[in-house]
Design an enzyme around this catalytic site. Structure first.
Site, short mmCIF file in Angstrom:
data_model
loop_
_atom_site.label_atom_id
_atom_site.label_comp_id
_atom_site.label_asym_id
_atom_site.label_seq_id
_atom_site.Cartn_x
_atom_site.Cartn_y
_atom_site.Cartn_z
N GLU B 349 0.83 -1.20 0.00
CA GLU B 349 0.00 0.00 0.00
C GLU B 349 0.87 1.25 0.00
O GLU B 349 0.55 2.25 -0.63
CB GLU B 349 -0.92 -0.03 1.24
CG GLU B 349 -1.97 1.09 1.27
CD GLU B 349 -1.51 2.33 1.99
OE1 GLU B 349 -2.23 3.34 1.94
OE2 GLU B 349 -0.40 2.32 2.58
N GLU B 350 1.98 1.18 0.74
CA GLU B 350 2.72 2.40 1.06
C GLU B 350 3.32 3.11 -0.16
O GLU B 350 3.41 4.32 -0.20
CB GLU B 350 3.82 2.10 2.09
CG GLU B 350 3.29 1.69 3.46
CD GLU B 350 2.52 2.80 4.18
OE1 GLU B 350 2.35 3.88 3.62
OE2 GLU B 350 2.06 2.55 5.30
#
Lengths: 502, 502
Positions: B349-350
């Site tokens: 996600e990051e």
């Protein structure tokens, strides 16, 4: 004035006090001539103070509370010099800064006093769990530790306390890393520090006695930040020297959880640290010279050095800023107090009170311990003062009570028992100098102490002003009173009394 | 079931709702056969739920509040894997951990879905003010940044905002380091993040357009810890790529104070960072299979990857733990809900929602967007849930209201307006999947977000239990209701709606 000469009449007075079993009015114990000052004509009270002196003290308090200038001093030191580990280039810059700042603030005399010590140097410091749960750990070498001489990998054995480590069988830690996971407790007066910092100081040699190749401890701190707390450690004579480092609180939690899973946990340490040769730094001293008894002194101060991880804002730019600002305000009064107010920015407190020991040793060598009317160091952060305590004989108590009365409106209560001198004045207090303590609220002090988080944003300007008010009033009234604390024989404090903040 | 086939009857029902101007009883819009379940005989209400379903939901809530098991999941991931930057060895360990954990928790099906991206690598990062005020600065490279290719030394030019940087004359930063010193504001819903993270994302290219050789920003965070906040940045096409890093808040304060003194301030940066080749990680998926409509799904999840500085406890082991525990509790009910509850531990996600985008793209390619009854991601830390919001058409609102009624006793209020989907479900929500949001109190989230301080001690087990209660009730009732959100045409959320937590 030699100590012996000055002490005689007071010793007799003190004997009389003891004989009567009652406190003597302190003004009876001083030569009447010493009451000849700007307040001449006013009657001095039992504290050796007249109405004008008390009015000046109240004015100092109110002036400080309205804006003492201390924050600007703290801002200057922590911003322009930043961290100032003893013996580094920044230490020399800090000394130059302090000398210039004393002059800028209008002190009458500014001078340096040499302080020599061996320099401790910190290099890189890396640690990681290796194996199945591989991950980095955040730690910092303890001051005075040796390095690992390249990567060192070993299994960790955890102990909940120093006592548990000491109880381990001989040789049981051969080739292992000892991990002492004791959590410091939070108190307003910081008394959780002593049992925790004891592990920091002695743990490496205790671990080495069992064969350990390195020591890890939980940081001595009350926070939950991933910032480790450094601080000085010591090697016992005749015991192998092993590297010693502190894990941040979250990392200590993590390592304990891994150990608790039961399988062997291996950690790799790579720490470069060493003690190098001698360096001479300086106590930097600024004086507001006494108008009548310039050789008698009230000493207040803080320490100029800091650990390298933060910028030393609460430890101890605050103490330097508070006492410099207090001295400046006293110097701005219409006239100088009777005695000298001496503000000292002590050298290298952190590695073992080198500045304070040098100061005491030099005064002892010159037989000038008795010149000290009162000594106090601010080295417990930037929190508000809540209590005044003193290590004086009973005859001086009326003065402390009077100081307390002037400070009561700003939340300072006089306490006749307890406390101890600040770290750098403890060596001279141990030689008999009367000490004062303005006890600060240290509830959050150990959240930031000796970490990278010791930065200016932790300092509240209004709290500094309150502390300046307390120091200015205490120093001024101790310098102004006709009572002479300095020649009252003082019982040195018990070794356990001081909460040392280094 | 294909989306087109399923949508037709509901689209007609939805048209009827619009025509009537009133919510239709949802049970009118589904085939009566689908109400044949363990609660057969009970009447379904306007939310398509009967008394047994509501009792089961209340039981789920109370069970979770009494101890959901989520903390143990968070403890396991953050302790055993620790930090798990996408594309590292720890990422692979996290995928294996998640697969095993889903099985351990009794999920019916567990499978992996590939997610491919370029790996960003962080090396050493050092910075220092040089010259008269020499001192170290604490910073961290932004995710995606290039390194400095050895030490880089230049003068700093400070700007209060991205707009001020953008307004600088062309070429005015040639050879300089741009420093954007914008301070993020603290709010319960975290809406101070967007204006600050915008600078993080776009600042480097904006600075490069003016000729800067590097970008420094104040960390996007609300703390005062000397721990910098990382987070992803992006390079604009056709603009020179320059290194970008964030100073901790105290370091940004310090650098600004030095710049404000007026003399040129030079900073040396030495940052090793680079983007490397492709890596394939995985979304890890565990399902509690629906008893009647197993191909229709309620998706809840968190993201498995984390930044490397902390152990990703609040970002986002908490989201993984909450939703795994919610799925486990649903799986422990006497029978499965009508639809499948799919818990997803999203990959990477990051660096830009790679897992969420891959999930949405795969479902779109298979024409399975319409299978999604409701999608929700927990990616806003470990604080308590205070509001339920939904991105559904009005016909589904009775269900959300009913969920809100079950959650009201634990402090969750249904709000009919506002909110947005969590980051990894936003790509599929943008394609039409109805979304839910359980808004958490994020007052202190940005004190720790993307820093080394994102560790397990920041997670309160009782708060996790409350969140599990909220997710379990929402997922269960959305899976159980006879209302079919999935075939209601949904207006994609406005681009500004989501508070993205990456």
């Amino acid at each position: 004035m030699s100590r012996t000469f000055r002490r005689l009449p007071l010793a007799l007075a003190f004997a009389a006090v003891l004989a009567a079993g009652l406190p003597v009015a302190a003004s009876d114990a001083v030569a009447p001539a010493s009451a000849v000052n700007a307040t001449a004509g006013s009657a001095v009270d039992a504290a050796g103070l007249d109405a004008a002196a008390l009015a000046a003290a109240a004015q100092l308090r109110d002036t400080a509370m309205a804006g003492s200038g201390a924050f600007a001093v703290v801002e200057s030191l922590t911003t322009e010099v930043g961290p100032r580990l003893a013996g580094t280039e920044a230490d020399a810059r800090a000394v130059a800064w302090a000398e210039a700042k004393f002059r800028e603030l209008g002190f009458d005399e500014v001078y340096l006093e040499p302080v020599t010590f061996n320099v401790w140097w910190r290099g890189h410091e890396r640690a990681a769990v290796v194996g199945a749960f591989a991950q980095p750990l955040v730690l910092t070498a303890l001051g005075g530790s040796i390095g690992t001489d390249g990567p060192l990998q070993a299994e960790v054995v955890a102990f909940p306390s120093l006592e548990a480590l000491q109880a381990a069988p001989e040789g049981s830690l051969a080739g292992k890393i000892a991990f002492v996971n004791y959590r410091m407790e939070r108190f307003r007066d910081g008394h959780g520090y002593s049992p925790a910092s004891r592990i920091r100081g002695a743990g490496a040699s205790e671990a080495a006695k069992k064969g350990a190749v390195a020591l890890l401890i939980r940081s001595v701190g009350t926070d939950r930040d991933r910032l480790p707390h450094t601080g000085v450690m010591r090697y016992a004579d005749g015991v192998a020297r092993i590297p010693a480092a502190a894990l941040s609180n979250p990392d200590a939690d993590q390592l304990q959880r891994l150990v608790d899973r039961g399988a062997p946990v291996r950690v790799e340490l790579d720490i470069a640290a060493e003690t190098r040769g001698e360096y001479t730094s300086h106590n930097v001293i600024g004086e507001i010279r006494g108008r009548e008894l310039p050789d008698e002194v009230v000493v207040i101060g803080g320490h100029l050095d800091s650990w390298d991880l933060g910028t030393g804002a609460i430890d101890d730019a605050s103490g330097v800023g508070i006492t410099m600002a207090a001295g400046r305000l006293i110097g701005q009064l219409p006239q100088r107090p009777r005695r000298t107010v001496r503000v000292i920015a002590f050298a290298n407190e952190e590695s073992g009170l080198f500045g304070g020991k040098a100061y005491a040793a030099a005064r002892a060598a010159e037989d000038r311990i008795g010149d000290h009317q009162l000594v106090a160091e601010s080295d417990f952060g930037a929190g508000r003062v809540y209590a005044l305590r003193g290590g004086t004989e009973p005859a001086a108590r009326p003065v402390l009570e009077r100081i307390g009365a002037v400070l009561a409106p700003i939340g300072v209560a006089y306490e006749s028992e307890g406390g101890g001198p600040g770290p750098d004045v403890s060596p001279i207090a141990a030689l008999g100098a009367p000490w004062g303590q303005l006890a600060q609220d240290g509830t959050d002090y150990f959240d930031w102490h000796h970490t990278a988080n010791d930065t200016l944003d932790k300092v509240e300007p209004a709290a500094l002003d309150q502390q300046v008010a307390a120091y200015a009033v205490m120093a001024f009234l101790a310098a102004e009173t006709t009572v002479d604390f300095g020649t009252i024989p003082v019982t040195p404090p018990a070794p356990s009394a001081p909460v040392k903040a280094n």
